[in-house]
Design a protein around this motif. Structure first.
Motif, PDB file in Angstrom:
ATOM      1  N   LEU A   1      43.750  28.690  15.502  1.00 10.89           N
ATOM      2  CA  LEU A   1      42.421  28.371  15.844  1.00 10.89           C
ATOM      3  C   LEU A   1      41.562  29.611  16.193  1.00 10.89           C
ATOM      4  N   THR A   2      40.617  30.132  15.487  1.00  6.14           N
ATOM      5  CA  THR A   2      39.863  31.196  15.891  1.00  6.14           C
ATOM      6  C   THR A   2      39.073  30.762  16.732  1.00  6.14           C
ATOM      7  N   PRO A   3      38.493  32.055  17.436  1.00  9.26           N
ATOM      8  CA  PRO A   3      37.614  31.951  18.593  1.00  9.26           C
ATOM      9  C   PRO A   3      36.092  31.304  17.987  1.00  9.26           C
ATOM     10  N   ALA A   4      35.942  31.835  16.671  1.00 12.10           N
ATOM     11  CA  ALA A   4      34.714  31.365  15.985  1.00 12.10           C
ATOM     12  C   ALA A   4      34.692  29.719  15.556  1.00 12.10           C
ATOM     13  N   PHE A   5      36.056  29.484  14.953  1.00 14.72           N
ATOM     14  CA  PHE A   5      36.069  27.828  14.844  1.00 14.72           C
ATOM     15  C   PHE A   5      36.000  27.190  16.270  1.00 14.72           C
ATOM     16  N   LYS A   6      36.699  27.530  17.318  1.00 19.43           N
ATOM     17  CA  LYS A   6      36.607  26.956  18.575  1.00 19.43           C
ATOM     18  C   LYS A   6      34.922  26.868  18.932  1.00 19.43           C
TER      19      LYS A   6
ATOM     20  N   GLY B   1      39.412  18.104   8.995  1.00 23.78           N
ATOM     21  CA  GLY B   1      40.201  18.095   7.904  1.00 23.78           C
ATOM     22  C   GLY B   1      40.282  19.253   7.236  1.00 23.78           C
ATOM     23  N   GLY B   2      39.229  20.064   7.285  1.00 25.13           N
ATOM     24  CA  GLY B   2      39.282  21.593   6.624  1.00 25.13           C
ATOM     25  C   GLY B   2      40.434  22.319   7.229  1.00 25.13           C
ATOM     26  N   LYS B   3      40.568  22.445   8.374  1.00 20.47           N
ATOM     27  CA  LYS B   3      41.219  23.158   9.256  1.00 20.47           C
ATOM     28  C   LYS B   3      42.838  22.819   9.042  1.00 20.47           C
ATOM     29  N   ALA B   4      43.006  21.443   8.649  1.00 16.12           N
ATOM     30  CA  ALA B   4      44.322  20.854   8.529  1.00 16.12           C
ATOM     31  C   ALA B   4      44.861  21.259   7.064  1.00 16.12           C
ATOM     32  N   MET B   5      43.959  21.421   6.271  1.00 14.47           N
ATOM     33  CA  MET B   5      44.509  21.720   4.667  1.00 14.47           C
ATOM     34  C   MET B   5      44.962  23.096   4.564  1.00 14.47           C
TER      35      MET B   5
END
Length: 82
Positions: free
Chosen positions: A20-25, A78-82
């Protein structure tokens, strides 16, 4: 020989290695906060608000923001899990 998990069979990285990148967080936290605030405002308007047309239109917009936020939350996960 160990069994192949579904994540390995489609080329996706194992769940434990998703980074998990800081931008995603930041984006995820922002979407969740906006979603929760819009739900709280919507519930408050529904309980306390009058039957005025202005209140009804604001309630409609706030609930639309909640729906979009909920959809974005599931989409991000969902996008992160793919």
């Amino acid at each position: 020989m160990r069994p192949i998990t579904p994540a390995e069979s489609n080329g996706a990285p194992p769940i434990s290695s998703i980074e998990l990148t800081p931008a995603f967080k930041l984006v995820f936290t922002s979407v969740v906060i906006i979603t929760i605030v819009s739900l709280a405002v919507g519930v408050t308007l529904a309980l306390i608000g009058s039957d005025d047309e202005g209140v009804k239109s604001v309630l409609s917009v706030v609930m639309s923001v909640f729906q979009l936020g909920a959809g974005a939350t599931f989409g991000l996960l969902g996008g992160k899990a793919m």
